[in-house]
Design an enzyme around this catalytic site. Sequence first.
Site, PDB file in Angstrom:
ATOM      1  N   THR A   1      -0.009   1.294  10.526  1.00 20.58           N
ATOM      2  CA  THR A   1       0.092   0.982   9.094  1.00 20.58           C
ATOM      3  C   THR A   1       0.298   2.252   8.274  1.00 20.58           C
ATOM      4  O   THR A   1       0.643   2.184   7.105  1.00 20.58           O
ATOM      5  CB  THR A   1      -1.189   0.284   8.586  1.00 20.58           C
ATOM      6  OG1 THR A   1      -2.308   1.141   8.855  1.00 20.58           O
ATOM      7  CG2 THR A   1      -1.390  -1.068   9.255  1.00 20.58           C
TER       8      THR A   1
ATOM      9  N   ASP B   1     -18.779   2.765  11.017  1.00 19.34           N
ATOM     10  CA  ASP B   1     -17.350   2.642  10.693  1.00 19.34           C
ATOM     11  C   ASP B   1     -16.986   3.580   9.545  1.00 19.34           C
ATOM     12  O   ASP B   1     -16.209   3.244   8.659  1.00 19.34           O
ATOM     13  CB  ASP B   1     -16.996   1.178  10.323  1.00 19.34           C
ATOM     14  CG  ASP B   1     -15.504   0.987  10.047  1.00 19.34           C
ATOM     15  OD1 ASP B   1     -14.702   1.748  10.583  1.00 19.34           O
ATOM     16  OD2 ASP B   1     -15.169   0.066   9.263  1.00 19.34           O
TER      17      ASP B   1
ATOM     18  N   GLY C   1      -6.540   0.261  15.231  1.00 20.64           N
ATOM     19  CA  GLY C   1      -6.954  -0.749  16.205  1.00 20.64           C
ATOM     20  C   GLY C   1      -8.356  -0.574  16.743  1.00 20.64           C
ATOM     21  O   GLY C   1      -8.776  -1.306  17.631  1.00 20.64           O
TER      22      GLY C   1
ATOM     23  N   ASN D   1     -13.192   5.771  13.116  1.00 21.07           N
ATOM     24  CA  ASN D   1     -14.510   5.377  13.607  1.00 21.07           C
ATOM     25  C   ASN D   1     -14.509   5.085  15.107  1.00 21.07           C
ATOM     26  O   ASN D   1     -13.468   4.979  15.739  1.00 21.07           O
ATOM     27  CB  ASN D   1     -14.989   4.133  12.858  1.00 21.07           C
ATOM     28  CG  ASN D   1     -14.015   2.975  12.994  1.00 21.07           C
ATOM     29  OD1 ASN D   1     -13.052   2.899  12.248  1.00 21.07           O
ATOM     30  ND2 ASN D   1     -14.236   2.096  13.953  1.00 21.07           N
TER      31      ASN D   1
ATOM     32  N   GLU E   1       0.811  -1.223   0.000  1.00 22.08           N
ATOM     33  CA  GLU E   1       0.000   0.000   0.000  1.00 22.08           C
ATOM     34  C   GLU E   1       0.843   1.271   0.000  1.00 22.08           C
ATOM     35  O   GLU E   1       0.333   2.369   0.152  1.00 22.08           O
ATOM     36  CB  GLU E   1      -0.922  -0.003   1.237  1.00 22.08           C
ATOM     37  CG  GLU E   1      -1.890  -1.189   1.270  1.00 22.08           C
ATOM     38  CD  GLU E   1      -2.938  -1.099   2.377  1.00 22.08           C
ATOM     39  OE1 GLU E   1      -2.803  -0.239   3.271  1.00 22.08           O
ATOM     40  OE2 GLU E   1      -3.890  -1.897   2.343  1.00 22.08           O
TER      41      GLU E   1
END
Length: 749
Positions: free
Chosen positions: A203, A343, A219, A298, A106
């Site tokens: 990430t 989310d 997380g 979220n 990514e």
Amino acid sequence: MNRNLLFALLALVAVSVVVMVSTEKTENPGIAESNIETQGSTISSVGLITDDRIINLEKNEPGNWLSHGRTYEEKRFSPLTEINKETVSQLGLAWQKDMGTNRAQESTPIVVDDIMYLTSSWSIVYAIDAKTGETLWRYDPEVPGEHARKACCDVVNRGVAVYEGMVYVGSLDGRLIALNAESGDVVWEKDTIIDRTRFYTITGAPRAAKGKVFIGNGGAEFGVRGYVTAYNAKTGDEEWRFFTVPGDPSLGFEDPAMEMAAKTWKGGNYWEFGGGGTVWNSIVYDPDFDNVYLGVGNGSPWTRAVRSPGGGDNLFLSSIVALDADSGELKWHYQTTPGDNWDFTAVQDMALAEMEIDGVMKKVLLQAPKNGFFYVIDRSDGDMTPGERLLKAHSFASVTWATHVDMETGRPVQNPDLDYTGQAQWILPGPLGAHNWQAMSVDVDAGVVYIPAQDNPLIYGMNEEWKKTGVLKRDPGGWNTGLEFGRLVQLLLDNIADQPTPKGYLKAFDPLTGEDKWVVEIPHYWNGGVVSSAGGLVFQGDALGMLKAYDKDNGEVLWEFNTYTSMLAPPITYEIDGTQYVSILTGSGGGDMFGGEPLPPVAEHASLTYNNFGKLLVFKLGGKEELPIPEVRDRTIPVQKNLTTDINIIAAGERSYNEYCAVCHGVLSKSAGAIPDLRRMNDGVNENFNKIVLEGILANNGMSSFSDVLSEEQVTNIHQYVKARAEEDRLQAAGEVEMGRLTWQDGAG
Ligand code: CA
């Protein structure tokens, strides 16, 4: 300090660094010596990446890509024109590099003169000769394999920051590591995680500015409390930390912002769940106002009814938060999804621009978050109501959860028919969003934004346990959504007739009018990020494995190249010695592993058809390198031995599978291509199934033990469910049964 003086001092430091490494033989056998000997003359400017250099990139060095979104403004628009509408037909592969992974990639590379810095899976960092692909150095932070389970969306990483002679990477297990840009040696390393009992991960790419490095984490699905920390770029000392959601109010508040935010959380024990609000992707520095903007994620859990049963906006969930870059103090915020229930997040990339809006030039922030509305926000300092800060908000994809955004209040107007706290509902967008982290590109002159958008619905239904008892406890080892994941497949199939069709789009979208200049439909929804250029082109890699150059005026495909691997990473473009290059990382997965195997007719999904080859591909005009055509993978499903006939075992296995395994191995036990498809387990895996799941014998691959959350009996049930799914699909493929869910039931008991 005077800027020129600072520049001179930095130049001095950089020169001495070069002299130092040139005379010092590296101790690390893993580091290529050619780094020092062959690159010595050009490498020195790496040490000179400063705020000023990034701010003046456009003017002084249009061929470089110095910050995550190219410049601090993160528009991902390149002024390069050698590759253009006329010449693009001559574009060919210049070189390719096997990145040694079949997990998702990514990363957005940083290109400084002729060096490219990028990350691959497992947070591994590479410095590469950007002309040839030769590895100058490679740094592996040696993330423990078992940490993979603590990540919602695979062992991915979105890139490094390069700044004042250092390369910064956030490792999956939550460390921020500063490397010497010349050698790849560790200069300092900090543990950014405040609570190691919770499943935190990193990430996202760090950002660097004002002598600091900023990093958040992920997380929220597992139940954590989000925050961002600023570290001194040179020493790694903590300079400030900003929490995005309040903690336990009985312990007091860290700052006035948390005291204010806590008033918007009502009832319940949200701090036990963590609250969420992780900043896992977008952090942008704004030199105009000396602000740092955080894109906040979220809630944890997703459903407000569980985490804040008394209602409330739940600040700063799904908000854009502006902080003073030096102090970390809150300046202003804008919440895209008050009381987020889906989310939705506001972690998607943010771009800074100046635009004429209703006749007035404004400094704006642009974002297309998951919720499906494109926000044009006034980013100037000072107190404004949400309605004043919001300049435009048009939907850019199919949106059903809200009817529109009220421009007076600056708040979305929810669709009352789609409240799912009672009856389960199909809602668009779903948790993958109308747009996710795959970056958009802003073309200010054309007045459009190129967005990799998608329609990807979810049937949202409240957790059965919560429905019965009105309470839910945090599951420390699993996902905490508040939704009914255990029975998700049944819910989905019971309502399949009403399912909106999932699909992907690349669109040129006018954020001021909400009109599409053009739209290209892509059969699969989970596609790559974008870059656009003054050459009149938009580049994107898609799920079908095609890297395409679109005419930015009408969306016509002017060039395409089959990479044979699905892509998510945004391409970039750069120039060295007068030659323009386009680069892309291949390999899909990430957040869509849960969705599993694409639905028909998307059989051409490249990573599923061939494999998930992690490569770095670099193109130039006249490039002649060829990519080998891979073999189509054998996707036959073997006959399952010792399959139970007890339907209760299989049903119990399905619930546990959906709660703990589907996140990576895919719903219905159908993998999307990056992770082993459990329907094709060989005898060895079958024999060792319980050992793999409970003892972690494959932990080094990322398949760690689940003994903290699953019993021996549950694992046996999961094993039976997976075998039953395999048998069902095998029989269907063989034409022995027509169709239907769990056809093995007919033969059972
Ligand atoms: Ca999330």
